[in-house]
Design an enzyme around this catalytic site. Structure first.
Site, PDB file in Angstrom:
ATOM      1  N   ASN A  11       0.836  -1.085   0.005  1.00 48.18           N
ATOM      2  CA  ASN A  11       0.043  -0.070  -0.009  1.00 48.18           C
ATOM      3  C   ASN A  11       0.913   1.114   0.071  1.00 48.18           C
ATOM      4  O   ASN A  11       1.410   1.562   0.768  1.00 48.18           O
ATOM      5  CB  ASN A  11      -0.981   0.025   1.392  1.00 48.18           C
ATOM      6  CG  ASN A  11      -1.673   1.134   1.626  1.00 48.18           C
ATOM      7  OD1 ASN A  11      -1.826   1.967   0.601  1.00 48.18           O
ATOM      8  ND2 ASN A  11      -2.403   1.323   2.551  1.00 48.18           N
ATOM      9  N   LYS A  13       0.103   4.228  -0.220  1.00 44.98           N
ATOM     10  CA  LYS A  13      -0.499   5.349   0.134  1.00 44.98           C
ATOM     11  C   LYS A  13      -0.161   6.713  -0.723  1.00 44.98           C
ATOM     12  O   LYS A  13      -0.144   6.606  -1.720  1.00 44.98           O
ATOM     13  CB  LYS A  13      -0.125   5.619   1.657  1.00 44.98           C
ATOM     14  CG  LYS A  13      -0.334   4.268   2.550  1.00 44.98           C
ATOM     15  CD  LYS A  13      -0.076   4.720   4.003  1.00 44.98           C
ATOM     16  CE  LYS A  13       0.027   3.509   4.539  1.00 44.98           C
ATOM     17  NZ  LYS A  13      -0.274   3.687   6.197  1.00 44.98           N
ATOM     18  N   HIS A  97      -9.680   0.866   4.861  1.00 44.69           N
ATOM     19  CA  HIS A  97      -8.540   1.079   5.500  1.00 44.69           C
ATOM     20  C   HIS A  97      -8.903   1.763   6.809  1.00 44.69           C
ATOM     21  O   HIS A  97      -9.431   2.779   6.578  1.00 44.69           O
ATOM     22  CB  HIS A  97      -7.250   1.760   4.590  1.00 44.69           C
ATOM     23  CG  HIS A  97      -5.900   1.974   4.986  1.00 44.69           C
ATOM     24  ND1 HIS A  97      -5.554   2.904   5.983  1.00 44.69           N
ATOM     25  CD2 HIS A  97      -4.957   0.853   4.985  1.00 44.69           C
ATOM     26  CE1 HIS A  97      -4.329   2.551   6.541  1.00 44.69           C
ATOM     27  NE2 HIS A  97      -3.992   1.492   5.755  1.00 44.69           N
ATOM     28  N   GLU A  99      -7.205   4.472   7.686  1.00 45.62           N
ATOM     29  CA  GLU A  99      -6.807   5.897   7.453  1.00 45.62           C
ATOM     30  C   GLU A  99      -8.023   6.544   6.791  1.00 45.62           C
ATOM     31  O   GLU A  99      -8.576   7.566   7.068  1.00 45.62           O
ATOM     32  CB  GLU A  99      -5.648   6.008   6.535  1.00 45.62           C
ATOM     33  CG  GLU A  99      -4.298   5.925   7.584  1.00 45.62           C
ATOM     34  CD  GLU A  99      -3.005   5.375   6.793  1.00 45.62           C
ATOM     35  OE1 GLU A  99      -3.095   5.530   5.390  1.00 45.62           O
ATOM     36  OE2 GLU A  99      -2.366   4.966   7.418  1.00 45.62           O
ATOM     37  N   GLU A 169      -5.536  -5.401  10.657  1.00 42.25           N
ATOM     38  CA  GLU A 169      -4.484  -4.201  11.134  1.00 42.25           C
ATOM     39  C   GLU A 169      -4.829  -3.514  12.053  1.00 42.25           C
ATOM     40  O   GLU A 169      -5.703  -2.659  12.195  1.00 42.25           O
ATOM     41  CB  GLU A 169      -4.590  -3.220   9.989  1.00 42.25           C
ATOM     42  CG  GLU A 169      -4.107  -3.727   8.361  1.00 42.25           C
ATOM     43  CD  GLU A 169      -3.815  -2.739   7.503  1.00 42.25           C
ATOM     44  OE1 GLU A 169      -2.425  -3.081   6.906  1.00 42.25           O
ATOM     45  OE2 GLU A 169      -4.356  -1.718   7.315  1.00 42.25           O
ATOM     46  N   GLY A 175       2.434   2.293  10.959  1.00 42.58           N
ATOM     47  CA  GLY A 175       3.034   3.365  10.781  1.00 42.58           C
ATOM     48  C   GLY A 175       3.825   3.826  12.082  1.00 42.58           C
ATOM     49  O   GLY A 175       4.230   4.851  12.073  1.00 42.58           O
ATOM     50  N   SER A 215       3.297  -2.509  10.502  1.00 43.58           N
ATOM     51  CA  SER A 215       4.664  -2.056  10.725  1.00 43.58           C
ATOM     52  C   SER A 215       5.457  -3.460  10.321  1.00 43.58           C
ATOM     53  O   SER A 215       6.222  -3.724  11.058  1.00 43.58           O
ATOM     54  CB  SER A 215       5.039  -1.680  12.253  1.00 43.58           C
ATOM     55  OG  SER A 215       4.650  -0.241  12.624  1.00 43.58           O
TER      56      SER A 215
END
Ligand code: PEP
Length: 256
Positions: A11, A13, A97, A99, A169, A175, A215
């Site tokens: 991904n 991003k 996701h 985010e 996730e 991240g 991560s």
């Protein structure tokens, strides 16, 4: 027991111009473009999808998008639809996701519409689920994952369910450099598989790939990928450099 082919998805991003994307994908094609032991999906930003799609032609790499709107066309400024992605030969799309959920207000119901649309258009959804740190600390992890999974898969038929990829996730691991322990990850993955058995059937649940994301790096991947219910990874930071991404693909190929 069915053996599931591992899947490593990158991904990217909101990173990389098309020129940078081309450099990265050319490296990936040269390094892992011919291997068949692992499914490898790259998910560039919309602006690079066509360029990356052309660069992977003739290789084993697959193309994914990071998001999509549930409608086929219309007055949705800034959005991209499933038929548009299919026209560029995308095969996968990341949906829900964390985010998108946190920064763009995407609800389970909206994510579900996208999942159904993706499947109708022969796109394989990579449906992301996962708890925040606060939710984990309150002991709500499994409840949150269950709610997101059941809502996200509402209305998916048994026949199409095995085309769905689930990505667990934990939001606190994305991240941040904080990776879930193998036990924490395996516990949730096994729980997701048991839910899939209830929602569909045991044979379907055995076919669905459940990726870990948060991560994942070459250093922690082998242990995570050795877990019974961890079928690959959804990779953010480590997907932005060819070397680390290739090492992750190699780790997945080596995992039994
Ligand atoms: C992600 O955003 O899906 C992700 C897993 O990111 P990272 O690998 O950087 O934690």
């Amino acid at each position: 027991m069915i053996s599931r082919k591992k899947l490593i998805a990158g991904n990217w991003k909101m990173n990389k111009t098309s020129a940078d994307a081309l450099t990265l994908v050319a490296d990936l094609v040269a390094s892992v473009g011919r291997q068949t032991d692992v499914d490898v999906v790259v998910c560039p930003p919309f602006t690079s999808i066509e360029t990356v799609g052309k660069a992977i032609e003739g290789s084993m790499l697959k193309l994914g998008a990071q998001n999509m709107h549930p409608e086929a066309s219309g007055a949705y400024t800034g959005e991209v639809s499933a038929p548009m992605l299919r026209a560029l030969f995308a095969t996968h799309v990341i949906l829900g996701h964390s985010e998108r959920r946190a920064l763009f207000g995407e609800t389970d119901a909206f994510v579900n519409k996208k999942v159904l649309t993706a499947l109708k258009n022969q796109l394989k959804p990579i449906l992301c689920v996962g708890e925040s740190l606060g939710e984990r600390e309150l002991g709500l992890t499994l409840k949150i994952v269950q709610t997101q999974l059941e809502a996200g898969l509402d209305g998916v038929s048994k026949d199409l369910a095995s085309s769905v990829v689930i990505a667990y996730e934990p939001v606190w691991a994305i991240g941040t450099g904080k990776v879930a322990t193998t036990e924490q990850a395996q516990e949730v993955h096994a729980f997701i598989r048991s839910l899939l058995t209830k929602l569909f059937t045991e044979p379907v649940a055995q076919k669905v790939r459940i990726l870990y994301g948060g991560s994942m790096k070459p250093a922690n991947a082998p242990e995570l990928l050795a877990q019974k219910d961890i079928d690959g990874g959804l990779i953010g930071g480590a997907a932005l450099e060819a070397r680390s991404f290739v090492e992750l693909v190699t780790a997945a190929a080596a995992a039994k």
